[in-house]
Design a protein around this motif. Structure first.
Motif, mmCIF file in Angstrom:
data_model
loop_
_atom_site.group_PDB
_atom_site.id
_atom_site.type_symbol
_atom_site.label_atom_id
_atom_site.label_comp_id
_atom_site.label_asym_id
_atom_site.label_seq_id
_atom_site.Cartn_x
_atom_site.Cartn_y
_atom_site.Cartn_z
ATOM 1 N N GLY A 161 -47.407 14.786 17.595
ATOM 2 C CA GLY A 161 -46.388 13.745 17.718
ATOM 3 C C GLY A 161 -46.437 13.068 19.068
ATOM 4 O O GLY A 161 -46.744 13.684 20.085
ATOM 5 N N VAL A 162 -46.142 11.778 19.075
ATOM 6 C CA VAL A 162 -46.056 11.022 20.322
ATOM 7 C C VAL A 162 -44.705 10.338 20.349
ATOM 8 O O VAL A 162 -44.366 9.608 19.409
ATOM 9 N N LEU A 163 -43.922 10.572 21.410
ATOM 10 C CA LEU A 163 -42.639 9.887 21.538
ATOM 11 C C LEU A 163 -42.925 8.427 21.847
ATOM 12 O O LEU A 163 -43.622 8.117 22.809
ATOM 13 N N THR A 164 -42.410 7.555 21.003
ATOM 14 C CA THR A 164 -42.752 6.133 21.081
ATOM 15 C C THR A 164 -41.483 5.307 21.162
ATOM 16 O O THR A 164 -40.534 5.562 20.424
ATOM 17 N N PRO A 165 -41.456 4.305 22.042
ATOM 18 C CA PRO A 165 -40.206 3.552 22.224
ATOM 19 C C PRO A 165 -39.907 2.630 21.039
ATOM 20 O O PRO A 165 -40.818 2.081 20.423
ATOM 21 N N VAL A 166 -38.632 2.509 20.737
ATOM 22 C CA VAL A 166 -38.193 1.513 19.775
ATOM 23 C C VAL A 166 -37.255 0.584 20.513
ATOM 24 O O VAL A 166 -36.271 1.037 21.083
ATOM 25 N N ALA A 215 -46.990 14.031 23.669
ATOM 26 C CA ALA A 215 -47.054 12.970 24.675
ATOM 27 C C ALA A 215 -45.848 12.053 24.595
ATOM 28 O O ALA A 215 -45.196 11.937 23.549
ATOM 29 N N LEU A 216 -45.588 11.410 25.721
ATOM 30 C CA LEU A 216 -44.549 10.376 25.802
ATOM 31 C C LEU A 216 -45.237 9.062 26.138
ATOM 32 O O LEU A 216 -46.011 8.987 27.086
#
Lengths: 486, 462
Positions: A161-166, A215-216
């Protein structure tokens, strides 16, 4: 034989972007115009992609002259080109092996990588950069894709998983295509789209239940949000990734365009270095930049780079191997080189070059924002960086209802009608991961097009009953709104 | 081996193995096709048109021939915003797709081509990678398989591996110039069905690294086989412009398929690939190629486009160069003479060098080389003495050659040839004194190598 089964389910899961449907609609409209069909406009204006040259920004002359001379070296010997162009082209031509047609080294021509690391050292006021950690790419999407490919090796369970901005561009699709999963963290739409660490923590907690977050991903300056992070905010992020042992991917592609009064861009690398131990030795950071955005706008040339900080050397070797299959275009590296080593005062082409920067984006974005935010039915968070406009639409109930009748998302419905009636192509916010209930559009501020004219067109869609009736001619609506802009 | 090369040498001329005395000052790479680096000149018309596209102020410069300026003007107009710097649609500029379609229809004497089934991509390998992603299975399903020729292009294994696809080889027949063998295909498919779900067959025509050009009958056999076994055809045709054997005619798989009539034309599915990097222009640094999908569902094509959307499109200069590669100046145009002369000179140079290398290597004891008639590879078999034989003996041979003589050639095991037979892979490109000398050094090394086995110490395996 059914061909559907041929297609890898991973691919089938990639969400069809609404933008794709709009592009097809735009192509159809262009065909119709070519065939002489009458429309209230005579061309499609596409501001949905990052193509500033298509909306009036001139390519940088110096850069184009240098590249043209590298492509056709006879120009170096002629006096058609200014002296500084000829000298730069001559040097570059030697570095690339004498022709733009040669193969490039797989991770980039060594001199180019040195150029990148020199630029970074200068930009970050002495924080050292080693060219061994620099990889030339086709651009930021490619850079991000490379990182994902490196992360996602083979079928893994649970998914990476990759933390992804919305909101963010084409939210999540690149991740799905590479076999990872996007974990959304929501930027604060009431506070200029800033990041809150509490939100990151919430996202991480929920992610851990369904995948293995590694990851971020942050975008600074934000796209499409235009938010530029403060040093404090960046330090919070770094502390967060350090504690949670996440990789940090920073897309800094829009660093060249700063709009807000007194706004400053600092790189994640610099902040990290200045925080000292234990962060500066431990946090694994990958930063991405390219010649595609900003005042170069040379997206079609494919020149970018990726810098790795604190990554394990064995990872870098694997990285090397992964990208060895690709070829890097030489011309893209030339464009990158010129971007990173701009002209100096005193060089013959300098004056023209300076004017080019001043005259273009910053002024027009500021103006566009002022007008947009003042219109009824539209609100806009302040834009501090990048050249995206990201207004929120307060659509009338009738419009939302109509959209649902036609089984379309309201913002896509709006964009589709806008395109059909005015020839203006923008991007629906629903492609950017935002949840239902708020509607946004995103477009790239055109640098010299009369921003007022098409903002008026946008306005028409909110205040006039246009959305129900398709027969109102545009000119009538223009009259309806006697605006004091010129 | 490739990895070894990559990790030790780059294109600069700094000496490798710092501190160790060497008899050479620079590594000569005889196995990568990079003709412009080796002095094969770029085509003037291409350089001029591209330069004008980049800097349109030159459109008014009458030092450029009229056809250069007209072509550049047309190409500039085809770009978004009339700028080469703008992003294009993910499968390429619409105008260029049409121009490619025109080329294909002309080349294949009228076989219809739909511009929407052309996907422009950043080089052959990138396009193939995308196609394999489309074709690969997911977790839980049986592994998909592709029949691959033996020998195969050396990067193929990696591309298929990355996509999680099983490769099942079918041997080409070395004694007939590396021709396809139907019996071998049938044996391969039976093997494949036992270990995976075979979906496609990969073919190189002209062959890589063999240089073989299939005749019509051979192509028909393969098409019938693919139809019977319900295999998707993946046809690598990047060297189609490099056919040099006398009396040899290259014909495209698509043309043959069409000529075979509706039974096959409407049933067999195919992707054929072409690229700017090979052939007589050698524009490797521009990164462009295309794929044509034949008889593929519109739905699948939308998936292909979606994938391309996520991936890297071809940089604009490369797309424009494709137009020039495929639609050269016409006899009535001012640039025609120079263009034709340059292309023919390049063809002659590349052919001559391939033949020279071929003849030279053939003359060495223990080496035998099939004649190549398409593409410029040279792929000799090396009979290594029994004492030298062993796992990856050809790799060891190449490593020793590199360390001792600074000459880099490819090992046949990278092309899949393992177990008992050893080959080398060269791509001689140009005839600079350095490269000529490198061949001589290769010959000298080879003789010493053989010699050391008849009366010298055994090869030390690391």
């Amino acid at each position: 034989m059914s061909q559907h089964r041929l297609v890898n389910p991973l691919v089938r899961n990639i969400r069809a972007l609404k933008r794709g449907a709009l592009v097809r609609q735009a192509v159809r409209i262009e065909e119709e115009i070519k065939q002489g069909m009458k429309k209230p406009y005579n061309e499609v204006i596409d501001v949905s992609r990052d193509n500033p040259h298509a909306t009036g920004m001139k390519p940088m002359s110096f850069s184009r002259q240098v590249i043209a001379s590298c492509i056709y070296p006879e120009l170096i010997d002629s006096d058609k080109m200014p002296l500084d162009v000829r000298e730069r082209a001559k040097t570059l031509l030697e570095c690339i092996g004498g022709s733009v047609g040669c193969y490039s080294d797989t991770i980039g021509i060594p001199i180019m990588r040195d150029s990148v690391s020199d630029f970074l050292t200068r930009r970050d006021e002495g924080v050292p950069s080693a060219s061994g950690n620099i990889f030339i790419t086709h651009g930021s999407d490619h850079g991000f894709g490379l990182l994902l490919t490196m992360l996602v090796r083979g079928d893994r369970s649970p998914l990476v998983g990759v933390l992804t901005p919305v909101p963010s561009q084409d939210f999540g699709n690149a991740l799905v295509a590479s076999g990872a999963t996007a974990v959304p963290y929501y930027l604060d739409g009431q506070q200029g789209w800033r990041l809150h660490t509490e939100e990151l923590q919430r996202a991480l907690r929920s992610a851990r239940e369904v995948c293995d977050p590694i990851a971020l991903y942050v975008i600074n300056p934000g796209d499409p949000t235009g938010h530029v992070q403060s040093r404090e905010s960046m330090e919070e992020i770094i502390r967060f990734v350090y504690e949670e042992k996440l990789l940090l991917f920073a897309n800094e592609d829009h660093q060249d365009i700063l709009i807000g009064e007194g706004c400053m861009f600092i790189s994640y690398k610099k902040v990290l270095a200045e925080m000292g131990s234990p962060f500066s030795d431990a946090v694994e950071l990958a930063s991405i930049h390219s010649a595609s955005k900003g005042f170069m706008g040379e997206g079609g040339l494919h020149g970018g780079y990726l810098e790795l900080v604190n990554f394990d050397p064995s990872v870098q070797i694997e990285f090397d191997r992964l990208i060895s299959l690709l070829g890097l275009p030489i011309i893209g590296q030339l464009a990158l080189e010129v971007m990173l080593n701009p002209l100096q005062p005193g060089e013959p082409s300098y004056e023209q070059y300076q004017e080019h920067i001043r005259e273009t984006l910053v002024h027009n974005v500021t103006r566009a924002f002022e007008v947009l935010d003042s219109l009824p039915g539209i609100s806009c968070e302040p834009i501090n960086g990048g050249a995206s406009m990201f207004p929120r639409l307060h659509l009338p109930h009738i419009a939302i209802h109509q959209a649902k009748e036609e089984e379309k998302l309201p913002d896509f419905f709006y964009c589709s009608r806008l395109l059909e009636q005015t020839g203006l192509c923008v991007c629906p916010g629903s492609d950017l991961g935002l949840p239902e209930g708020t509607y946004h559009i995103r477009y790239k501020a055109p640098p010299t097009l009369n921003t007022n004219v098409f903002i008026i067109l946008l306005l028409l869609f909110i205040t006039s009953p246009y959305l129900q009736s398709e027969n109102r001619p545009v000119s009538e609506c223009l009259n309806f709104l006697k605006l004091p802009y010129n | 081996m490739y990895d070894y090369l990559q990790s030790n040498f780059s294109h600069d001329s700094s000496p490798p193995f710092q501190g160790v005395p060497k008899t050479f000052s620079r590594v000569v790479d005889l196995c990568s096709f990079d003709p412009q680096r080796e002095g094969v000149p770029p085509i003037t018309f291409l350089q001029q048109v591209l330069a004008v596209c980049f800097y349109p102020e030159l459109l008014s410069d009458e030092n450029f021939a009229l056809d250069v300026r007209q072509r550049a003007r047309r190409l500039i107009q085809s770009c978004e915003g009339s700028s080469v710097g703008c992003y294009t649609p993910s499968s390429g500029l619409v105008y260029i797709q049409h121009r490619i379609a025109e080329f294909i229809t002309r080349r294949d004497a009228g076989v219809p081509t739909d511009a929407h089934s052309i996907f422009i991509c950043s080089g052959f390998w990138r396009t193939l990678t995308m196609m394999t992603k489309l074709l690969s299975s997911s977790e839980g399903e049986p592994q998909n398989g592709v029949l691959v020729p033996l020998p195969y292009p050396h990067t193929l294994a990696m591309v298929l591996g990355l996509a999680g696809i099983r490769s099942v080889p079918y041997r080409l027949r070395e004694d007939t110039g590396w021709a396809m063998d139907l019996e071998e295909l049938q044996r391969a498919i039976r093997t494949a069905r036992g270990c995976c779900r075979p979906m496609a067959i990969f073919i190189s025509n002209p062959g890589n690294p063999t240089g073989h050009v299939q005749n019509r009958k051979s192509i028909e056999e393969v098409i019938k086989f693919a139809a019977a076994e319900k295999l998707f055809l993946l046809v690598n045709e990047v060297d189609q412009h490099s056919v040099h054997g006398s009396g040899i005619q290259w014909v495209s798989y698509k043309k043959v398929l069409f000529d075979m009539g509706p039974k096959y034309w409407e049933g067999v599915q195919m992707a054929s690939f072409h690229s700017l990097s090979n052939g007589l222009m050698g524009e490797c640094g521009l990164r462009a190629g295309y794929m044509e999908l034949v008889n593929v569902d519109k739905e699948v094509m939308i998936f292909a486009e979606t994938l391309l959307n996520m991936d890297i499109s071809s940089p604009v200069p490369g797309q424009l160069a494709l137009d020039i590669l495929l639609n050269p100046p016409q006899p009535s145009e001012p640039s025609y003479d120079l263009y034709t002369q340059e292309i023919l000179t390049n063809l002659a140079t590349l052919t001559e060098n391939a033949l020279r290398a071929h003849d030279f290597l053939n003359s060495l004891p223990g080496m035998s080389c099939q004649p190549a008639v398409g593409g410029f590879y040279v792929y000799p078999r090396v009979d290594l003495p029994a004492e030298a034989a062993g796992v990856e003996a050809d790799v060891l041979y190449c490593q020793e050659l590199l360390e001792e003589q600074g000459v880099c050639v490819g090992a046949g095991s990278e092309n899949g040839n393992t177990g008992g037979e050893y080959h080398l892979r060269l791509d001689p490109s140009s005839n600079t004194p350095t490269r000529k000398h490198a061949l001589v050094r290769l010959g000298a090394f080879h003789l010493r190598f053989l010699d050391s086995y008849s009366c010298g110490p055994h090869l030390e395996t690391p």
